[in-house]
Design a protein around this motif. Structure first.
Motif, short mmCIF file in Angstrom:
data_model
loop_
_atom_site.label_atom_id
_atom_site.label_comp_id
_atom_site.label_asym_id
_atom_site.label_seq_id
_atom_site.Cartn_x
_atom_site.Cartn_y
_atom_site.Cartn_z
N CYS A 63 0.85 -1.19 0.00
CA CYS A 63 0.00 0.00 0.00
C CYS A 63 0.89 1.25 0.00
N PRO A 64 1.21 1.80 -1.19
CA PRO A 64 2.01 3.03 -1.21
C PRO A 64 1.23 4.19 -0.59
N TRP A 65 1.97 5.21 -0.14
CA TRP A 65 1.30 6.32 0.54
C TRP A 65 2.06 7.63 0.34
N TYR A 85 -2.52 10.06 1.78
CA TYR A 85 -3.14 9.34 0.65
C TYR A 85 -2.71 7.88 0.75
N LEU A 86 -3.68 6.97 0.77
CA LEU A 86 -3.43 5.53 0.88
C LEU A 86 -4.07 4.82 -0.30
N PHE A 87 -3.32 3.98 -0.97
CA PHE A 87 -3.82 3.27 -2.15
C PHE A 87 -4.23 1.85 -1.78
N ARG A 88 -5.39 1.44 -2.29
CA ARG A 88 -5.83 0.06 -2.08
C ARG A 88 -4.81 -0.91 -2.67
N GLU A 89 -4.73 -2.08 -2.05
CA GLU A 89 -3.78 -3.08 -2.54
C GLU A 89 -4.13 -3.58 -3.94
N ASP A 90 -5.43 -3.55 -4.29
CA ASP A 90 -5.80 -3.98 -5.64
C ASP A 90 -5.85 -2.81 -6.62
N PHE A 91 -5.54 -1.61 -6.13
CA PHE A 91 -5.46 -0.38 -6.93
C PHE A 91 -6.75 -0.08 -7.69
N ARG A 143 -8.42 -3.23 0.99
CA ARG A 143 -8.33 -4.54 0.35
C ARG A 143 -7.02 -5.28 0.72
N PRO A 144 -6.69 -5.36 2.00
CA PRO A 144 -5.43 -6.02 2.37
C PRO A 144 -5.45 -7.50 2.02
N SER A 145 -4.35 -7.98 1.47
CA SER A 145 -4.23 -9.41 1.13
C SER A 145 -3.93 -10.25 2.36
N SER A 146 -3.54 -9.60 3.45
CA SER A 146 -3.30 -10.30 4.71
C SER A 146 -3.62 -9.34 5.85
N ARG A 147 -4.17 -9.88 6.95
CA ARG A 147 -4.50 -9.03 8.10
C ARG A 147 -3.25 -8.57 8.83
N SER A 148 -2.09 -9.10 8.46
CA SER A 148 -0.84 -8.66 9.07
C SER A 148 -0.19 -7.52 8.31
N ASN A 149 -0.75 -7.16 7.15
CA ASN A 149 -0.20 -6.07 6.36
C ASN A 149 -0.43 -4.71 7.03
#
Length: 327
Positions: A63-65, A85-91, A143-149
């Motif tokens: 998640c770039p910011w 600004y936070l980008f969704r993981e699936d963009f 849309r995190p691919s893992s809850r640890s992200n």
């Protein structure tokens, strides 16, 4: 380049970029170097705010910011709170969020990180006004691919936000308006923080200036003065000679570190510290004072009026010495 073009570039190119080596990649450099400059210029962000962008450190972020930081609150995205600004993981889109740094919270709370972030976010929201423009209190979905992200923690840390779909067609004016509203809320929130003073001492703080009725604004004034990074800039601009009594530490005590014993004094009237962005220009909005003058000017009817304070010093120096006790 426009903001709309910059955000579209990241949404459309980032996933493909992550298939390549991170080090030296042009998109990573763009997010770190060029995007902050673009946001500052188009958003007309005042110089006292710091702007940092990141696509990762050594490897690509999920998640770039890009964060806008008030140094009075935090000088790093790892702690405190800031506009980002936070980008969704699936963009599929991105958020403009008033959010919290998660690195320090992870270190302190470990498995309870998300709970701690949500609790603090709820407290922050309770302090904000209901009038927020397009800014929403709804939860964000990165849309995190893992809850640890980290993106999952940013979801928990969200205070308020605006969401932009990849297909949205928005004007530059709308992006800027949203950003200014988020910064307004950021400033209002920072003004509610009850941050310990510490430097002069609790007793002096209670006694400071009997003419000031709004102690919330007054504490904001003290908070500004005691920001180490800002104070260093003030001293670099104004030097180390007291601008009230002209005491020169370097001449009287040549062996000591003179910058440690001169203090930054904020010249903006306390009444102006409430309900708007506070002026913090080191050149025009501050003076440097010795510790004695700094304490005394806070007991002066107009602590922001350095000229009047100087006149008061001059008049006191002209008082007849005969007024003292007879020997």
């Amino acid at each position: 380049m426009l903001l709309t073009e910059a955000f579209t570039k990241i949404l459309s190119e980032y996933r493909a970029a992550t298939e390549h080596v991170f080090r030296g990649h042009p998109l990573s450099r763009y997010i770190r170097r060029h995007l902050p400059e673009l946001v500052r210029r188009i958003g007309e962000i005042p110089s006292e705010y710091e702007i940092h962008g990141s696509a990762g450190q050594g490897q690509w972020n999920k998640c770039p910011w890009l964060a806008v930081l008030d140094p009075l609150v935090t000088d790093t995205a790892q702690k405190g709170y800031y506009v980002v600004y936070l980008f969704r993981e699936d963009f599929s889109g991105f958020y403009l969020s008033l959010n919290q740094g998660v690195t320090d919270v992870r270190r302190i709370y470990k498995a309870d990180t998300k709970s701690a972030l949500r609790t603090k976010a709820s407290d922050f929201r309770a302090r904000l006004p209901k009038e927020r423009g397009r800014v929403s209190i709804e939860a964000i979905d990165l849309r995190p691919s893992s809850r640890s992200n980290y993106s999952a923690d940013y979801e928990a840390g969200n205070i308020v936000s605006v969401f932009y779909f990849v297909s949205d067609v928005l004007s530059e004016a709308q992006f800027v308006e949203d950003l200014h509203e988020a910064l307004r809320l950021y400033d209002l929130l920072s003004g509610t923080e009850n941050i310990p003073i510490g430097t002069i001492g609790a007793e002096d703080d209670e006694q400071d200036n009997e003419f000031i009725e709004d102690y919330a604004a007054f504490r904001q004034h003290k908070r500004i003065e005691r920001n180490a990074k800002l104070a260093a800039k003030v001293k670099k601009v104004h030097g180390f000679v007291c601008q009230a009594c002209k005491f020169d530490f370097s001449k009287m005590y040549p062996a000591i570190e003179k910058n440690r014993y001169i203090e930054a004094h904020h010249l903006v009237p306390v009444a102006d510290l409430k309900g708007q962005r506070v002026r913090k220009d080191p050149q025009s909005d501050f003076a440097v004072l010795c510790a004695n003058c700094h304490r005394m000017i806070h007991r002066f009817p107009e602590p922001w009026n350095l000229d009047s304070f100087r006149l008061a010093i001059d008049e006191s120096m002209r008082l007849p010495r005969a007024l003292g006790p007879k020997q």
